[in-house]
Scaffold this motif. Structure first.
Motif: not given
Length: 434
Positions: A146, A172, A23, A139, A175, A168, A143
């Motif tokens: 995601a 993630l 990360w 965030d 994507k 950010e 992560y």
């Protein structure tokens, strides 16, 4: 580059490069070594934690003890209820750990808590929905959200509303959805992913072929319609899109309308709380003459005024036969425009729901909508006004109906998904969640 925090004994923490979470975003303090006592059903220190299939509460407790993560009593309570549902043979369970629950103690779910949840949910076949709205995931939690989208192939609903996720974290999650083929409904409402994060979502939607409902409302996106317009031209799966509080002006509305000429999947468009005026309605009225898929349109809290209302009413009266619900709440519309909308209902049999509260009612407006309700053309549950008479004069009172009354909250008691306050959900049902 700043050296990541070190664990005692020189071991790099869980956020450092090469460990479980490579990360590069915000960092969290590392877990301390395990010194907690070992309960009768907790794993021994140093033993490998098995992939969690059943007994979610037990696995959550064991992982917290192993990683010296503080146990969240609210999560423990919810997991116990889910375990009971699993034992009864229930499938398709939604794990509801909403931070605005009346059962929630003072501490909300953090990114570190979500790391533990990711570990126990990533292979669980019984969970297909996760609601963690109004928590503090940040965030770091994004992560692991995601990662969950990459690992958990049963998840169809994910609600991350208001969780302090930034650009950010938005990148993630977007994507991760490039390859995800199961998620149907994602709610990012209130996370300030800004234009940077919004661009990644627009790019994702040109690739993803499974997401049907996306809420990007109140995400600090400014005039995002260029990228979202390109997306709508390419995407043929998205059914519902929420773009409230995007600072959309008339030029942005035109970009969305240009895309709607080509899009044949979108049935619910929410552009409420923007800066659209009657010029934007001219473009929208024109596209509605040929668009046959859009069924629900939320224009609340803009400023379309009489001219905009008349553009829409002319199209609805003479051309469009697909739109079923329209909200023009608080749009500075006066009697002339409101009466024109009421007249379009008399000639358009499909147009069934209209919401007008917060505009400027005159006697003609009150009479027009009273007549629609009295003759049965406009059902009382399908509008947000109700006529009443005082000294022989007809007036309109507000009724608690609308497209999404429970958008930011849900009732403490009773059913949240009732039809009349959440007509948009009823008319365009995507999944089983508001």
């Amino acid at each position: 580059m700043t050296t990541p925090p070190q664990r005692p004994g020189g071991e790099r923490n869980m956020w450092s490069r090469g460990k479980e979470a490579p990360w590069a975003g915000p960092r969290s303090p590392p877990p301390a070594p395990t010194t907690a006592p070992n309960p009768s059903w907790a794993l021994a220190h140093g033993s490998e934690v098995p992939e969690a299939i059943g007994h979610l509460q037990e696995n959550y407790y064991n992982l917290c003890m192993e990683k010296s993560q503080k146990i969240n009593s609210f999560i423990l309570h919810i997991l116990q209820e889910v375990d009971e549902e699993i034992e009864k043979g229930s499938e398709g369970i939604t794990l509801n750990i909403a931070g605005n629950s009346c059962l929630l103690p003072e501490e909300r779910v953090t990114g570190e808590d979500f790391w533990i949840l990711f570990r126990i949910l990533k292979k669980n076949p019984h969970i297909n929905g996760l609601d963690v709205r109004y928590n503090l995931l940040s965030d770091i939690g994004a992560y692991y959200a995601a990662r969950l989208l990459q690992k958990q192939h049963k998840l169809t609903y994910l609600n991350l509303m208001f969780n302090d996720i930034g650009p950010e974290g938005g990148e993630l999650i977007a994507k991760a959805l490039h390859k995800n083929t199961t998620l149907k409904y994602l709610r990012m409402t209130g996370n300030k992913i800004e234009n940077k994060g919004g661009m990644f979502f627009a790019a994702m939607l040109q690739i993803n072929s499974s997401l049907e409902k996306l809420d990007l409302g109140d995400c600090d996106l400014e005039e995002s319609t260029v990228h979202l317009g390109h997306m709508l031209k390419e995407n043929h799966c998205l059914v519902e899109l929420h773009l409230c509080k995007h600072n959309i002006k008339n030029c942005g509305m035109k970009q969305l309308c240009d895309a709607l000429y080509l899009n044949r999947s979108l049935r619910y468009l929410d552009v409420s709380c923007n800066r659209i005026t009657h010029d934007g309605m001219m473009c929208l009225a024109d596209v509605l003459k040929s668009n046959t898929t859009l069924e629900v349109l939320d224009l609340s809290f803009n400023r379309i005024e009489n001219a905009g209302a008349k553009y829409l009413s002319e199209t609805l009266a003479s051309h469009n036969r697909s739109l079923r619900a329209l909200s023009v709440v608080s749009n500075n519309i006066e009697g002339e425009g409101l009466v024109a909308l009421s007249q379009s209902m008399k000639t358009n049999p499909t147009f069934s729901n209209v919401y007008i509260w917060g505009n400027k009612f005159d006697e003609a407006t009150c009479m027009a909508y009273s007549d629609l309700i009295q003759m049965g053309r406009l059902k009382p549950d399908n509008t947000d006004v109700e006529p009443f008479v005082v000294d022989g004069n007809v007036y309109l009172a507000e009724v608690y109906n609308g497209l999404k009354k429970h958008y930011y909250w849900r009732p403490t008691y009773g059913e949240a998904c009732t039809n009349s306050p959440n007509a948009g959900f009823t008319l365009v049902p995507v999944g089983g969640h508001l």
